[in-house]
Design a protein around this motif. Structure first.
Motif, mmCIF file in Angstrom:
data_model
loop_
_atom_site.group_PDB
_atom_site.id
_atom_site.type_symbol
_atom_site.label_atom_id
_atom_site.label_comp_id
_atom_site.label_asym_id
_atom_site.label_seq_id
_atom_site.Cartn_x
_atom_site.Cartn_y
_atom_site.Cartn_z
ATOM 1 N N LYS A 88 25.942 -14.365 46.808
ATOM 2 C CA LYS A 88 25.213 -13.173 47.234
ATOM 3 C C LYS A 88 25.697 -11.985 46.407
ATOM 4 C CE LYS A 88 22.309 -10.980 49.950
ATOM 5 N NZ LYS A 88 20.858 -11.286 49.975
ATOM 6 N N ASN A 89 24.776 -11.326 45.731
ATOM 7 C CA ASN A 89 25.093 -10.145 44.921
ATOM 8 C C ASN A 89 26.229 -10.423 43.938
ATOM 9 O OD1 ASN A 89 23.121 -8.646 46.323
ATOM 10 N ND2 ASN A 89 24.598 -8.069 47.905
ATOM 11 N N GLY A 90 26.202 -11.609 43.349
ATOM 12 C CA GLY A 90 27.167 -11.952 42.313
ATOM 13 C C GLY A 90 28.506 -12.474 42.796
ATOM 14 N N THR A 91 28.710 -12.491 44.107
ATOM 15 C CA THR A 91 29.962 -13.005 44.670
ATOM 16 C C THR A 91 29.744 -14.401 45.244
ATOM 17 O OG1 THR A 91 30.780 -10.793 45.206
ATOM 18 C CG2 THR A 91 31.764 -12.632 46.405
ATOM 19 N N VAL A 92 30.700 -15.288 44.983
ATOM 20 C CA VAL A 92 30.642 -16.665 45.480
ATOM 21 C C VAL A 92 31.459 -16.752 46.765
ATOM 22 C CG1 VAL A 92 31.247 -19.066 44.973
ATOM 23 C CG2 VAL A 92 30.348 -17.596 43.152
ATOM 24 N N TYR A 93 30.880 -17.386 47.786
ATOM 25 C CA TYR A 93 31.534 -17.524 49.081
ATOM 26 C C TYR A 93 31.672 -19.001 49.462
ATOM 27 C CZ TYR A 93 30.389 -12.554 49.719
ATOM 28 O OH TYR A 93 30.283 -11.198 49.571
ATOM 29 N N THR A 94 32.787 -19.343 50.100
ATOM 30 C CA THR A 94 32.962 -20.679 50.669
ATOM 31 C C THR A 94 33.941 -20.587 51.832
ATOM 32 O OG1 THR A 94 33.313 -23.014 50.121
ATOM 33 C CG2 THR A 94 34.891 -21.435 49.191
ATOM 34 N N HIS A 95 33.805 -21.482 52.793
ATOM 35 C CA HIS A 95 34.665 -21.452 53.982
ATOM 36 C C HIS A 95 36.127 -21.620 53.579
ATOM 37 C CE1 HIS A 95 36.324 -22.470 57.915
ATOM 38 N NE2 HIS A 95 35.169 -22.164 58.477
ATOM 39 N N PRO A 96 37.027 -20.840 54.162
ATOM 40 C CA PRO A 96 38.461 -20.987 53.837
ATOM 41 C C PRO A 96 38.996 -22.322 54.331
ATOM 42 C CG PRO A 96 38.171 -19.496 55.690
ATOM 43 C CD PRO A 96 36.791 -19.776 55.162
ATOM 44 N N LEU A 97 40.061 -22.787 53.678
ATOM 45 C CA LEU A 97 40.699 -24.016 54.128
ATOM 46 C C LEU A 97 41.210 -23.858 55.554
ATOM 47 C CD1 LEU A 97 42.767 -25.101 50.984
ATOM 48 C CD2 LEU A 97 40.549 -25.982 51.752
ATOM 49 N N SER A 98 40.969 -24.886 56.358
ATOM 50 C CA SER A 98 41.427 -24.905 57.747
ATOM 51 C C SER A 98 41.271 -26.331 58.244
ATOM 52 C CB SER A 98 40.590 -23.947 58.613
ATOM 53 O OG SER A 98 39.294 -24.492 58.837
ATOM 54 N N ASN A 99 41.541 -26.527 59.516
ATOM 55 C CA ASN A 99 41.334 -27.854 60.100
ATOM 56 C C ASN A 99 39.858 -28.223 60.202
ATOM 57 O OD1 ASN A 99 41.348 -25.707 62.228
ATOM 58 N ND2 ASN A 99 40.740 -27.409 63.540
ATOM 59 N N LEU A 100 38.959 -27.277 59.926
ATOM 60 C CA LEU A 100 37.523 -27.514 60.108
ATOM 61 C C LEU A 100 36.823 -28.026 58.861
ATOM 62 C CD1 LEU A 100 36.585 -24.385 62.255
ATOM 63 C CD2 LEU A 100 37.199 -26.688 63.036
ATOM 64 N N ILE A 101 37.504 -28.035 57.710
ATOM 65 C CA ILE A 101 36.869 -28.536 56.494
ATOM 66 C C ILE A 101 37.853 -29.396 55.701
ATOM 67 C CG2 ILE A 101 35.442 -26.439 56.347
ATOM 68 C CD1 ILE A 101 37.035 -25.817 53.716
ATOM 69 N N LEU A 102 37.276 -30.263 54.896
ATOM 70 C CA LEU A 102 38.086 -31.073 53.993
ATOM 71 C C LEU A 102 38.479 -30.229 52.782
ATOM 72 C CD1 LEU A 102 39.026 -34.092 53.551
ATOM 73 C CD2 LEU A 102 37.098 -34.231 51.964
ATOM 74 N N PRO A 103 39.722 -30.315 52.339
ATOM 75 C CA PRO A 103 40.114 -29.613 51.110
ATOM 76 C C PRO A 103 39.550 -30.352 49.884
ATOM 77 C CG PRO A 103 41.989 -30.845 51.970
ATOM 78 C CD PRO A 103 40.888 -30.972 52.982
ATOM 79 N N GLY A 104 38.302 -30.034 49.541
ATOM 80 C CA GLY A 104 37.592 -30.758 48.496
ATOM 81 C C GLY A 104 38.228 -30.597 47.122
ATOM 82 N N ILE A 105 38.265 -31.686 46.368
ATOM 83 C CA ILE A 105 38.825 -31.642 45.019
ATOM 84 C C ILE A 105 37.904 -30.863 44.090
ATOM 85 C CG2 ILE A 105 39.678 -33.021 43.101
ATOM 86 C CD1 ILE A 105 41.252 -33.285 45.801
ATOM 87 N N THR A 106 36.598 -31.125 44.163
ATOM 88 C CA THR A 106 35.647 -30.378 43.343
ATOM 89 C C THR A 106 35.574 -28.931 43.799
ATOM 90 O OG1 THR A 106 34.385 -32.438 43.130
ATOM 91 C CG2 THR A 106 33.318 -30.423 42.355
ATOM 92 N N ARG A 107 35.708 -28.691 45.102
ATOM 93 C CA ARG A 107 35.769 -27.325 45.637
ATOM 94 C C ARG A 107 36.883 -26.554 44.957
ATOM 95 N NH1 ARG A 107 39.067 -24.648 49.037
ATOM 96 N NH2 ARG A 107 38.187 -23.097 50.472
ATOM 97 N N LYS A 108 38.055 -27.174 44.864
ATOM 98 C CA LYS A 108 39.203 -26.528 44.229
ATOM 99 C C LYS A 108 38.917 -26.235 42.761
ATOM 100 C CE LYS A 108 44.200 -27.152 43.585
ATOM 101 N NZ LYS A 108 45.371 -28.027 43.888
ATOM 102 N N ALA A 109 38.267 -27.172 42.078
ATOM 103 C CA ALA A 109 37.929 -26.975 40.661
ATOM 104 C C ALA A 109 36.966 -25.809 40.488
ATOM 105 C CB ALA A 109 37.333 -28.252 40.081
ATOM 106 N N VAL A 110 35.994 -25.687 41.383
ATOM 107 C CA VAL A 110 35.008 -24.607 41.293
ATOM 108 C C VAL A 110 35.662 -23.248 41.507
ATOM 109 C CG1 VAL A 110 33.012 -23.568 42.461
ATOM 110 C CG2 VAL A 110 32.990 -25.998 41.849
#
Length: 280
Positions: A189-211
């Motif tokens: 949104k408006n040039g900023t990239v957003y993603t849910h912070p690491l927590s017990n609610l999401i998997l710490p994705g390997i590709t997520r980390k690369a992005v």
């Protein structure tokens, strides 16, 4: 031609692989897994995958100390199945092993270790043109940071997405986007990239980390901040990431288009940089 798989220290034809019906992976989904992508015989972020595997094992208290031997196992599986010169995946599953059915963890057990190699080409059409996704309440348990084999909620919701013409299902918990059934979710949104912070609610994705690393290197503003359900439908761009998804643009959410219903410029730039990382 029979595929070769690995089971408890042996390489055997797939049709000869056997586990006990008392295996706790079968009885309780008491186990964890990893999927690693190999590009022309070379793994992407291998160390990150093994680190996540070891964390998952610790979290569910499976004592398996032989992760250092897995790399040669995987390489042999690729070679034996003639997958060293293409895009392939390795699936690894470790359960607490066979034991009479009790709800508590047994004091003594022998983990079941199973791995196989499979062809994993990039989904070129999805990557180029984008996909539609559906949305649903996040009905999974509260330890999504563990890569558990207990995936019935994920498969149930993904199947529902497929039945509705979608390529993924984005999950909503307490009014915000967490992740998708087998992918991480990024919004722009408006040039900023957003993603849910690491927590017990999401998997710490390997590709997520690369992005996230790509964004920081290119000085694209990135915030690990949850996107609300309302904001989801107002994003300029949306994409999912994962070992199989790689960087897949999302052009429609439920019945609403994302942006101009074409993959956006920031998504394209991240795709370009990601595939540079995988060009071994």
């Amino acid at each position: 031609m029979s595929n070769t798989v690995y089971l408890n220290g042996k390489f055997v034809p797939e049709e000869e692989a056997r586990i006990s019906p008392n295996d706790r992976g079968f009885l309780f989904a008491d186990g964890v897994y990893e999927v690693i992508k190999y590009y022309n015989g070379k793994p992407f972020r291998y160390a990150n995958h093994i680190e996540r595997l070891e964390r998952s094992l610790r979290e569910i208290r499976i004592d398996f100390r032989e992760t250092g031997s897995l790399k040669s196992v995987f390489q042999k599986l690729l070679a034996d199945n003639e997958l060293t010169e293409t895009h392939a995946g390795i699936y690894l599953q470790i359960t607490r092993g066979a034991h009479r059915r009790i709800h508590s963890f047994p004091d003594k057990y022998e983990p079941t270790v199973y791995a196989f190699a499979f062809s994993l080409p990039s989904a070129a059409q999805n990557i180029e043109n984008g996909i539609k996704v559906t949305t649903h309440e996040d009905i999974r348990w509260l330890r999504c940071d563990i890569k558990s084999v207990s995936l019935l909620p994920n498969t149930f919701l993904f199947n529902e997405a497929v039945e509705n013409g979608g390529g993924e299902c984005i999950l909503i918990r307490n009014g915000v986007v967490t992740e998708a059934t087998h992918s991480s979710v990024f919004g722009v949104k408006n040039g900023t990239v957003y993603t849910h912070p690491l927590s017990n609610l999401i998997l710490p994705g390997i590709t997520r980390k690369a992005v996230i690393g790509i964004c920081k290197r290119l000085k694209i503003q990135v915030q690990e901040k949850a996107v609300s359900e309302e904001e989801l439908f107002e994003l300029d761009e949306l994409f999912i990431t994962g070992t199989g998804s790689e960087i897949t643009p999302v052009i429609q959410v439920d019945d609403k288009p994302v942006g101009n219903k074409k993959p956006g410029g920031i998504t394209r730039l991240i795709q370009f940089e990601f595939f540079k990382l995988t060009s071994f």
